[in-house]
Design an enzyme around this catalytic site. Structure first.
Site, PDB file in Angstrom:
ATOM      1  N   THR A  13       0.802  -1.228   0.000  1.00  0.00           N
ATOM      2  CA  THR A  13       0.000   0.000   0.000  1.00  0.00           C
ATOM      3  C   THR A  13       0.830   1.271   0.000  1.00  0.00           C
ATOM      4  OG1 THR A  13      -1.791  -1.115   1.152  1.00  0.00           O
ATOM      5  CG2 THR A  13      -1.726   1.257   1.379  1.00  0.00           C
ATOM      6  N   ASP A  58       1.545  -6.799  -4.327  1.00  0.00           N
ATOM      7  CA  ASP A  58       0.692  -6.816  -3.147  1.00  0.00           C
ATOM      8  C   ASP A  58       1.253  -7.987  -2.331  1.00  0.00           C
ATOM      9  OD1 ASP A  58      -2.611  -6.239  -2.366  1.00  0.00           O
ATOM     10  OD2 ASP A  58      -1.533  -7.913  -1.457  1.00  0.00           O
ATOM     11  N   SER A  59       1.499  -7.791  -1.055  1.00  0.00           N
ATOM     12  CA  SER A  59       2.254  -8.809  -0.306  1.00  0.00           C
ATOM     13  C   SER A  59       1.514 -10.140  -0.164  1.00  0.00           C
ATOM     14  CB  SER A  59       2.668  -8.282   1.062  1.00  0.00           C
ATOM     15  OG  SER A  59       1.567  -8.214   1.926  1.00  0.00           O
ATOM     16  N   SER A  60       0.243 -10.180  -0.551  1.00  0.00           N
ATOM     17  CA  SER A  60      -0.474 -11.468  -0.560  1.00  0.00           C
ATOM     18  C   SER A  60       0.185 -12.432  -1.540  1.00  0.00           C
ATOM     19  CB  SER A  60      -1.926 -11.262  -0.988  1.00  0.00           C
ATOM     20  OG  SER A  60      -2.477 -10.185  -0.308  1.00  0.00           O
ATOM     21  N   THR A  90       1.403  -4.806   4.132  1.00  0.00           N
ATOM     22  CA  THR A  90       1.220  -5.209   5.531  1.00  0.00           C
ATOM     23  C   THR A  90       0.677  -6.637   5.682  1.00  0.00           C
ATOM     24  OG1 THR A  90      -0.999  -4.262   5.596  1.00  0.00           O
ATOM     25  CG2 THR A  90       0.810  -2.852   6.322  1.00  0.00           C
ATOM     26  N   THR A 272       0.190 -22.172  19.882  1.00  0.00           N
ATOM     27  CA  THR A 272      -1.158 -21.889  20.378  1.00  0.00           C
ATOM     28  C   THR A 272      -1.930 -20.953  19.444  1.00  0.00           C
ATOM     29  OG1 THR A 272      -2.451 -20.938  22.179  1.00  0.00           O
ATOM     30  CG2 THR A 272      -0.240 -20.063  21.896  1.00  0.00           C
ATOM     31  N   GLN A 273      -3.238 -21.126  19.427  1.00  0.00           N
ATOM     32  CA  GLN A 273      -4.101 -20.206  18.677  1.00  0.00           C
ATOM     33  C   GLN A 273      -4.216 -18.870  19.402  1.00  0.00           C
ATOM     34  OE1 GLN A 273      -7.934 -22.021  17.972  1.00  0.00           O
ATOM     35  NE2 GLN A 273      -7.016 -23.803  16.981  1.00  0.00           N
ATOM     36  N   CYS A 274      -3.847 -18.867  20.696  1.00  0.00           N
ATOM     37  CA  CYS A 274      -3.942 -17.625  21.456  1.00  0.00           C
ATOM     38  C   CYS A 274      -2.876 -16.659  20.966  1.00  0.00           C
ATOM     39  CB  CYS A 274      -3.725 -17.882  22.947  1.00  0.00           C
ATOM     40  SG  CYS A 274      -4.935 -18.998  23.648  1.00  0.00           S
TER      41      CYS A 274
HETATM   42  N1  ASP Z   1      -2.802  -5.717   0.398  1.00  0.00           N
HETATM   43  C1  ASP Z   1      -1.722  -4.848   0.825  1.00  0.00           C
HETATM   44  C2  ASP Z   1      -0.452  -5.665   0.884  1.00  0.00           C
HETATM   45  O1  ASP Z   1      -0.239  -6.395   1.790  1.00  0.00           O
HETATM   46  C3  ASP Z   1      -2.043  -4.264   2.141  1.00  0.00           C
HETATM   47  C4  ASP Z   1      -1.023  -3.275   2.661  1.00  0.00           C
HETATM   48  O2  ASP Z   1       0.044  -3.059   2.140  1.00  0.00           O
HETATM   49  O3  ASP Z   1      -1.330  -2.658   3.703  1.00  0.00           O
HETATM   50  O4  ASP Z   1       0.338  -5.573  -0.006  1.00  0.00           O
END
Ligand code: ASP
Length: 355
Positions: A13, A58-60, A90, A272-274
Site C-alpha cells: 500500500t 501486493d504482499s499477498s 502489511t 497456540t491459537q492464542c
Molecule cells: N494488500 C496490501 C499488501 O499487503 C495491504 C497493505 O500493504 O497494507 O500488499
C-alpha cells in the site's frame, strides 16, 4: 558524513496509486511521492537509494522465493550502506519479518521492514511517519536485527504479528516487549536488542521448497482431514492448537493420525491459537497426548515465526530428529524456551522460568 540507507521497495500500500479499480502498484510512483516530501532532504536524514522490485507486489503474493530475493538484495549492497529499509505490504509483512532473521545470518546492521495502511499519496496517511522514522532508525541506531517498524513501535521481526486490518497500530509482538517506542523521542530498549558478533560475516541461507503446512484445530475437526494434510510429501506442520497447546485427546483416531505421521518423520510443531502466552504440553492430558503422539512444543513462537523457521530448518537437509531439536532452540530471539508466565493485565511485566 551523511549516513546511507538502501530502500528495497517490494510493493504494498505505501507506494500505491489510487485508480478506478482501487489502489494499485505503479513503477516510479513512490519515488515521485518521496520527491515531494521536503523532510526527506533534511540534513538529519540519510542519503537514500530506492530500488523498486519488478514486479511490485501486493504482499499477498509473497512466497519464500521473495524472502530470499530480499535477503540477497540486502547482502549485495551490504557493505555500501549503514542500514536497510524494506517497504512491504502489511498483509504478509509479519511472515517476511519472521523469515529474514533466519535467512540473513550474522547480521550486523539494521534491517527495518515497514509499510502503511494508507498510501503516501493520500493527505491523511501513516506512510510518511513510518517511512521517515524507519529511515532514521536504520541510519542512526546500531540495532543489528531485522525489525518491523509500524505505528510508533519497533518490534523484533520474528516476534511480530499483524493484529489490525485497518488501524494504524497494525502490528504487535504479544510475547516480547517492543524493542523501541517512538513518541516525542525514539526510545530504544537497548537491553533487549541482540548484539552482533563482530567476527561474523553476513551469510544468506537460501530456502528451498520444503513441503510445509499449517493447520488450525477447530471443534469437530475430522481425523480424515488431518490425515490428508499430513500425507506425503509433507515434511513439516505448524499445528495451531488450543490454549496451552491442547487438542482433542479423547479422539484416538486423531491422535493415531498424528502418531503415524510423526513416526514417518513429519515434524509437527504445536503453536497456540492464542495471541499471547506459551505452549506447555505437560499441563493438561489434552496436551501430553499430543506430545506422546510425537508433536513438539513451539513454546511462545508466533505461528508466522514457526512457519518461516520450518522453511529455513527443513531447507538444511537435516534429519527429522535434528529438525525437531533446532525448531525448539532459540536461534534469533524468536522463542523463549521453557515455560513463560506473565501477567496479562500488567503490560511490560514479564516473568520467565525454565522448566
Ligand atoms: N494488500 C496490501 C499488501 O499487503 C495491504 C497493505 O500493504 O497494507 O500488499
Amino acid at each position: 558524513m551523511r549516513k546511507r540507507v538502501y530502500i528495497a521497495h517490494t510493493g504494498g500500500t505505501i507506494g500505491m496509486r489510487r485508480t478506478d479499480q482501487g489502489y494499485c502498484t505503479e513503477h516510479g510512483y513512490l519515488q515521485q511521492q518521496m520527491a515531494e516530501i521536503p523532510e526527506l532532504r533534511h540534513a538529519s536524514m540519510p542519503e537514500v537509494t530506492l530500488h523498486e522490485y519488478e514486479p511490485l507486489l501486493d504482499s499477498s503474493n509473497m512466497t519464500p522465493h521473495e524472502w530470499v530475493k530480499i535477503a540477497h538484495d540486502i547482502a549485495d549492497h551490504y557493505d555500501d550502506y549503514d542500514g536497510f529499509v524494506v517497504l512491504h505490504g502489511t498483509d504478509t509483512m509479519a511472515y517476511t519479518a519472521s523469515a529474514l532473521p533466519f535467512i540473513l545470518d550474522g547480521l550486523a546492521k539494521p534491517v527495518i521492514i515497514t509499510g502503511s495502511q494508507i498510501p503516501l499519496c493520500e493527505i491523511r496517511n501513516d506512510a510518511r511517519e513510518n517511512l521517515i522514522t524507519s529511515l532514521l532508525i536504520a541510519s542512526q541506531y546500531d540495532i543489528p536485527e531485522v525489525c518491523l517498524y509500524f505505528g510508533g513501535r519497533l518490534l523484533r521481526g520474528c516476534r511480530s504479528v499483524k493484529v489490525s486490518a485497518s488501524g494504524f497500530a497494525a502490528f504487535d509482538s504479544p510475547n516480547f516487549p517492543p524493542l523501541g517506542t517512538i513518541g516525542t523521542g525514539i526510545d530504544i530498549e537497548w537491553h533487549l536488542v541482540r548484539r552482533s558478533n563482530d567476527a561474523e560475516r553476513l551469510r544468506v541461507h537460501d530456502i528451498g521448497w520444503p513441503v510445509v503446512s499449517a493447520l488450525r484445530l477447530f471443534p469437530g475437526i475430522s481425523p480424515d482431514l488431518v490425515h490428508n494434510v499430513l500425507r506425503p510429501p509433507l515434511q513439516g506442520l505448524v499445528l495451531e492448537a488450543y490454549g496451552l497447546g491442547n487438542g482433542p485427546d479423547q479422539n484416538s483416531d486423531f491422535l493415531g493420525v498424528l502418531a503415524e505421521a510423526t513416526g514417518r518423520g513429519v515434524v509437527i510443531v504445536d503453536c497456540t491459537q492464542c495471541l499471547e502466552g506459551t505452549v506447555n504440553l505437560s499441563e493438561y492430558a489434552a496436551g501430553s497426548a499430543l506430545a506422546n503422539a510425537g508433536v513438539i512444543s513451539g513454546f511462545d513462537m508466533t505461528r508466522e515465526a514457526a512457519l518461516a523457521k520450518m522453511y529455513y530448518v527443513l531447507s538444511r537437509g537435516d534429519s527429522p530428529e535434528q529438525v525437531k531439536a533446532t525448531m525448539q532452540e532459540d536461534l534469533r530471539g524468536e522463542l523463549t524456551p521453557g515455560e513463560i508466565t506473565h501477567s496479562p493485565h500488567v503490560p511490560g511485566h514479564w516473568k520467565t522460568g525454565l522448566v
